[in-house]
Design an enzyme around this catalytic site. Structure first.
Site, short mmCIF file in Angstrom:
data_model
loop_
_atom_site.label_atom_id
_atom_site.label_comp_id
_atom_site.label_asym_id
_atom_site.label_seq_id
_atom_site.Cartn_x
_atom_site.Cartn_y
_atom_site.Cartn_z
N THR A 1 0.86 -1.16 0.06
CA THR A 1 -0.06 0.16 0.04
C THR A 1 0.67 1.26 -0.06
O THR A 1 2.09 1.05 0.45
CB THR A 1 -0.94 -0.06 1.34
N ASP A 2 0.36 2.20 -0.45
CA ASP A 2 1.02 3.65 -0.15
C ASP A 2 0.81 3.95 1.28
O ASP A 2 -0.02 3.20 1.90
CB ASP A 2 0.28 4.74 -0.94
N TRP A 3 1.59 4.88 1.80
CA TRP A 3 1.46 5.00 3.36
C TRP A 3 0.32 5.57 3.62
O TRP A 3 -0.03 6.78 3.31
CB TRP A 3 3.00 5.81 3.65
#
Length: 807
Positions: A228-230
């Site tokens: 995932t993106d952060w």
């Protein structure tokens, strides 16, 4: 599964916890099983490994590393070998700093010039973006580090990026927004991929089965890990179901408990959980083994030299009236512009690099055979007029033969977390330029910017050298070109329009409220300007050289195109030969021409070379929404070889056999798309293209857990509206200083669920729902959830940690 034996030894609690990060940058380790943790780091153009406690936005200092030119610059090199060299250097530095997964390259498509993160992306063209990204990936992974191309997919705006729904048709998705990723996976061999924050057609990218399973794994054969993106996870369970393997950064154990509950109630099957665990185990074990042979240092000098060469091979000479460049030896020059003293050499946000050494023009110009009459800042970097600075610059300009004017977009103009509001360079810089040309007509503009801009002032400059964001060695790289030590060979990887109102997504960017509607379809960048016959300032693929090139002898067959290029000038140089494909008698709408191949060719003065650009599986294909697969329309195609999209030198016809007689469109129902005039597509036509009604993206009176914090201006709670006003004040205060506060920007655009995903387990999703209750005017009910949730979450976290520790 590759690691079934190890998976069988893991408890359910360990499996669930494994799929979320342990810290801001690390995965969770299990010592009893010999499972180590791996380290991720930002790094599209340099390694950003933080020294000490980690945070997503780089508020804590990072360790020194080489700041190479950004993707927006290097894409102009059109040089895959250079891209692989840069990737190799990035991989080497990552390994030396103990980084296992490099979070890059970024290859989102430049749909609009206003996207605040365009400096981090390659191009408006998916073929060029994909080829350059693949070259970086090959270099990075050669060093035993995983590259993680991002952001998958259709992430074209920064405003409310975590709370937006990208609405587009399947053909546009496939041909424009996924092709670059396809090349990165198939040709680059990417072993990791990062999902984007946004929804794609109503489903978050990180839990989008169509993207992650149907396309990424099943069609493309991707066998790596999905990250995932952060803070980009919405439902961890739905993410795992879709094949997302690692939730980052460190949401605490609330996410793991969600997985346990989903297994218990049957929402998630054990084999689905085990599949993600197996993917992540394979990455962790492979990367950990790779670290044993990695060097613990790198040559700062050699990498600085590579950064210099990359910047010089990527800069684009846009204008050179009267052959004012290259400068003659001993030329009397004045250096004017704040950027000559404090260069704008990289973007702002999570990609910011703590450079090993940053050159400045003011200092480095002393090493060149020029007479420098003086240096002046000339203007205030943050805007506003300064009469004393202006007078100093004008006096200096009057004493020189040539003025080197350093200017461009400042730090506030482009940053992660915010989009631009216009395409203009700050007015005080242009005011000074217009004054300078009154006292000295020989102005050479040296521009720094990560995105395209309007140029109504271009007549003021006899020459314009655009370095984009050059990295730490940009000062010497630009001077190498200005003095003729290097012959410029960069070619634009994006179109420079005359004005913003000419751009195809002008009326639909940024998206309003929930939806970002991609009504322009395929027609972005040159695909639009070329088809709709819109005049541009500088076309895609354009760039000048200090020599000239001649094209001849085009021959085509079923395998590709072969032709000859000759350097007809007096200097050695490089040309970028570009192959475009057109189908004049089309049944299926398409742009007038599309890039399908390129070669950068280095030639000595007077030298000729035969060049071959092969066809590939993407040369003639289009996505057929009727047959739901790639097809080829049969008939006559034009093969065009050119120096840019607007300068076609050679053409030839080829006959191509079609793959189907089932065509997906009726011309009378899609007139805008058949003409390319897509700026004002109405609802009915867009719905015809989509194949379904345009989804309702209107905000409601009640805020939800997936609404952004910046939407609290219409919250029912007075406290929420006060918090919104305070955040807005802080945001404007930082902007007034000329440097965006990235922490404020991140919070401003973050949805409430992001608070639960970005606080290391201190906030649970139950608490986030309580916050939403408060915001919607139910103060006591919401506070009860928040307070009760805090104690329940704390107790549950401790119990889970004890379970993991075997207590």
């Amino acid at each position: 599964m590759k690691h079934q034996d190890l998976i069988d030894k893991m408890t359910l609690a360990e499996k669930a916890a494994f799929l979320s990060g342990k810290s801001e940058w690390e995965t969770r380790d299990f010592k009893r099983l010999g499972i180590p943790s791996i380290f991720c780091s930002d790094g599209p153009h340099g390694i950003r490994k933080q020294d000490g406690a980690g945070d997503h936005l780089g508020l804590n200092a990072s360790l020194p590393s080489t700041c190479f030119p950004t993707a927006a610059a290097v894409a102009n090199s059109w040089d895959e070998e250079l891209g692989q060299e840069l990737g190799d250097a990035l991989g080497e530095e990552a390994g030396s700093l103990g980084v296992n997964v490099l979070l890059g390259p970024g290859l989102n498509i430049k749909r609009s010039p206003l996207c605040g993160r365009n400096f981090e992306y390659y191009s408006e063209d998916p073929y060029l973006a994909g080829k350059m990204a693949a070259s970086y990936i090959r270099g990075i992974q050669k060093r035993g580090v995983y590259a993680c191309p991002k952001h998958f997919a259709v992430n074209s705006q920064e405003l409310r990026r975590m709370a937006m729904n990208s609405v587009l048709d399947e053909r546009t998705l496939r041909e424009i927004y996924l092709t670059g990723f396809e090349i990165a996976v198939k040709e680059g061999g990417a072993k990791a991929i990062m999902t984007s924050y946004n929804e794609v057609n109503g489903t978050y990218a990180n839990e989008n089965t169509h993207l992650l399973k149907d396309i990424l794994r099943d069609e493309w054969g991707f066998d790596g890990i999905v990250i995932t993106d952060w803070g980009g996870s919405n439902s961890h369970t739905r993410g795992v179901l879709a094949g997302s393997d690692l939730e980052m950064p460190t949401p605490g154990l609330d996410s793991a408990r969600e997985i346990l509950q989903s297994i218990k109630d049957g929402t998630l099957k054990m084999e689905e959980l085990d599949s993600c665990v197996d993917h992540l185990l394979d990455a962790v074990l492979t990367l950990s083994e790779n670290t044993e042979t990695m060097k613990r240092s790198f040559s700062e000098t050699a990498h600085h030299g590579l950064a210099r060469r990359a910047a010089s091979e990527s800069a684009v000479l846009l204008k050179n009236t009267d052959q004012i460049l290259p400068l003659a030896a001993k030329s009397k020059v004045a250096v004017i512009g704040d950027f000559a003293f404090a260069p704008r050499y990289q973007g702002a946000g999570s990609s910011v690099v703590n450079a090993t050494f940053v050159e400045t023009t003011e200092r480095i110009i002393q090493n060149y055979d020029l007479q420098v009459t003086g240096c002046s800042r000339g203007y205030q970097r943050t805007g506003g007029e300064d009469a004393a600075l202006k007078k100093e610059a004008l006096d200096l300009a009057g004493k020189a033969d040539v003025v080197l004017y350093y200017f461009g977009l400042d730090e506030l103009s482009e940053s992660e977390g915010m989009d631009r509001t216009h395409m203009r360079i700050p007015q005080n810089q242009i005011d000074l330029l217009e004054a300078l040309v009154q006292v000295n007509p020989n102005i050479v503009g040296v521009v720094s910017a990560g995105a395209s801009f309007e140029m109504p002032w271009h007549y003021c400059c006899k020459a314009i050298l655009h370095g984009f964001l050059t990295g730490q060695a940009g000062a010497s790289a630009m001077l190498d070109i200005l003095t003729g030590k290097v012959n410029p060979s960069g070619r634009l990887s994006e179109t420079y329009p005359v004005k913003y109102e000419d751009t195809p997504a002008f009326r639909n960017f940024p998206g309003t409220e929930r939806n970002s509607e991609y009504r322009e379809g395929l027609f972005i960048g040159y695909r639009y300007y070329d088809t709709a016959k819109v005049r541009v300032q500088y076309p895609f693929g354009y760039g000048l050289s200090y020599t000239t090139f001649e094209y001849s002898d085009l021959k085509t067959d079923e395998w590709g195109a072969t032709f000859t290029i000759k350097n007809t000038g007096a200097r050695d140089g490089a040309e970028v030969a570009q192959l475009y494909v057109s189908k004049p008698d089309k049944e299926v709408f398409r742009p007038v021409k599309e890039l399908k191949g390129f070669r950068k060719v280095f030639l000595k003065a007077g030298e000729s070379k035969e060049v071959t650009i092969p066809f590939d599986d993407k040369t003639f294909r289009y996505w057929n929404v009727l047959t739901n697969q790639w097809e080829i329309e049969g008939g006559t195609y034009q093969i065009m070889i050119g120096a840019c999209v607007a300068d076609i030198r050679l053409t030839a016809d080829v006959q191509i056999e079609g793959s189907t007689d089932f065509f997906p469109y009726k011309k009378e129902t899609l007139p805008s798309y058949y003409s390319g005039l897509v700026q004002q597509v109405n609802d009915k036509e867009f719905e015809t293209l989509l194949g379904h009604p345009v989804p309702d993206g209107k905000w409601t009176g009640e805020l939800g857990v997936n609404d952004a914090i910046c939407q609290m201006y219409y919250a029912k709670s007075g406290l929420a509206r006060l918090i919104y006003r305070v955040l807005t004040h802080l945001k404007k205060k930082s902007e007034a200083k000329g440097k965006p506060d990235l922490n404020i920007l991140f919070i401003y655009n973050m949805p409430f669920r992001g608070i639960a995903k970005m606080t290391a387990g201190a906030v649970s999703m139950d608490m986030a729902y309580g916050m939403v209750e408060v915001v919607n005017g139910h103060f006591f009910k919401g506070m009860k959830k928040i307070i009760g949730g805090f104690f329940a979450n704390s107790k549950a976290n401790k119990a889970y940690e004890s379970k993991l520790a075997g207590k």
